[in-house]
Write a protein that holds these residues in place. Sequence first.
Motif, PDB file in Angstrom:
ATOM      1  N   MET A 200       0.819  -1.213   0.000  1.00  0.00           N
ATOM      2  CA  MET A 200       0.000   0.000   0.000  1.00  0.00           C
ATOM      3  C   MET A 200       0.851   1.260   0.000  1.00  0.00           C
ATOM      4  O   MET A 200       0.446   2.299  -0.541  1.00  0.00           O
ATOM      5  CB  MET A 200      -0.921   0.006   1.222  1.00  0.00           C
ATOM      6  CG  MET A 200      -2.144  -0.866   1.100  1.00  0.00           C
ATOM      7  SD  MET A 200      -3.233  -0.671   2.524  1.00  0.00           S
ATOM      8  CE  MET A 200      -4.607  -1.695   2.022  1.00  0.00           C
ATOM      9  N   GLU A 201       2.015   1.181   0.603  1.00  0.00           N
ATOM     10  CA  GLU A 201       2.885   2.355   0.719  1.00  0.00           C
ATOM     11  C   GLU A 201       3.777   2.537  -0.497  1.00  0.00           C
ATOM     12  O   GLU A 201       4.582   3.465  -0.519  1.00  0.00           O
ATOM     13  CB  GLU A 201       3.750   2.221   1.971  1.00  0.00           C
ATOM     14  CG  GLU A 201       2.950   2.059   3.256  1.00  0.00           C
ATOM     15  CD  GLU A 201       3.821   1.758   4.449  1.00  0.00           C
ATOM     16  OE1 GLU A 201       5.060   1.621   4.236  1.00  0.00           O
ATOM     17  OE2 GLU A 201       3.306   1.661   5.575  1.00  0.00           O
ATOM     18  N   THR A 245      -1.894   5.953   4.310  1.00  0.00           N
ATOM     19  CA  THR A 245      -2.275   5.833   2.893  1.00  0.00           C
ATOM     20  C   THR A 245      -3.706   6.316   2.750  1.00  0.00           C
ATOM     21  O   THR A 245      -4.652   5.569   3.067  1.00  0.00           O
ATOM     22  CB  THR A 245      -2.157   4.377   2.415  1.00  0.00           C
ATOM     23  OG1 THR A 245      -0.862   3.876   2.749  1.00  0.00           O
ATOM     24  CG2 THR A 245      -2.372   4.271   0.923  1.00  0.00           C
ATOM     25  N   ALA A 248      -6.348   4.042   1.089  1.00  0.00           N
ATOM     26  CA  ALA A 248      -6.200   2.650   1.511  1.00  0.00           C
ATOM     27  C   ALA A 248      -7.454   1.842   1.261  1.00  0.00           C
ATOM     28  O   ALA A 248      -7.379   0.644   0.954  1.00  0.00           O
ATOM     29  CB  ALA A 248      -5.832   2.595   3.001  1.00  0.00           C
TER      30      ALA A 248
END
Length: 458
Positions: A200-201, A245, A248
């Motif tokens: 996700m990052e 995030t 997300a």
Amino acid sequence: MASDILTNVNAKFVDEVAEQGSDVAVQNGLSPKNMVENNNSAPVEDSLDNRLKRKAKRPSKSLSNEEISASSVVNLNGSCFRYTKNSRRSRNGFGRGLPKKGGAGGKGTWGMPGSELMMEQEEIISDVHDPNYDFENQDDCEFEAIAPELTSEDLEKTVDPVIHEYFEHGDTQEVIVCLEELNLGKLRPQLVSMAVSLAMERKPSHREMTSVLLSDMYGRILLQEDIATGFDLMLKNLSDLILDTPDAATVLGNFIARAVADDCLPPKFVHNYKGKVECEHARAALEHADALLSMKHGLVRLDNVWGVGGGMRPVKYLINQMHLLLKEYLCSGDSTEACRCIQELEVPHFHHELVYEALIMVIEDMRESSMDLMCKLFQVLASSVIVTPDQMTRGFFRVYDEMPDICIDVPQAYVVLDKFIIKCNTAGFLTEEVVKKMPSRGRKRFVSEGDGGAVKTY
């Protein structure tokens, strides 16, 4: 000399025996005269040799009392010398009286302490008296090393570097081999949540790699229940993930939909949550996943849910994208948007192609405004290190090598390139090496007759 010493020792021994015997004889009612007569019945030397031999043999207690009294030496108290029950000396009448087998015991014993370390494993197990003896599977006994189960802290320390390294090389088999050596136990769902959280990052290309990794691990390391439990953990912690995030919820919805398309999750995983989720972020993620799965040909389209990023795309596609973004930049003049598009391509090793395409575009356009805009873009790319000096140099050298062919289509190519390099050198981002190796075209012409008709090269 030795015979004299032996004679003195034997005489002393005879005197001691005679003295002890007289005392015993008096106690038993015998007179010294009768004892002397008994002693005179056999030679002194013969009785001395027999006593020495019997003393060396140490007769056993199994002998009869008569034999013991006749062959044993009488002590001062008048009792016969008998060996005790726990004596470690030989009782068969032979031997030197040393402990048996170095203290290891005799037949039917376990042996001396530590002797089991010197024996082979098969010999130990084949002993019926061994507590580890297996009567049923004696011939099929195998030993296997078992790794201890990892803790949550050990999982993070061990798996986190493996996933980061996977983002660099992209080899799923290497990751699977590393994870198979670990005893994950009940921590398999945490492995799923850790991989998704790290993706996700990062960029869309890394998210695509994570989806591929989950698909390859399914059936070998992860089960369907492990993947489902891992996404359950992600949905519960989604409110915390949004802090790092912002998108997300959308990203997690893409991961869930992609897992269903890869047959890692059943379609009912999304439907079972309907009406049961209180967190708005988790509800948004599930609705997004449901929308992707419900669209027409959704399972086929989900193969490109993350796009095709990085070096996984064909070279022709990358060249076409670079050409289009440079044209758009020349029309808009927005260097910030151009830099963003270049970064989204995620091909820093292929930026020399961008420099090459930009120089060809400037040479073919030949306008002063195009030179100024492209010089400004190169300056921004060099100052922000989006394009490294090495990639910039390689792009210019590629144009230098192809100038004879470019000049066929654009006769003024050398003049335009000369002007553009002067602008770049003035901007300060072009190295001296590139400026010195700038090619020049030699022009041949006949001068006037005053020069003698000689051919000059400029």
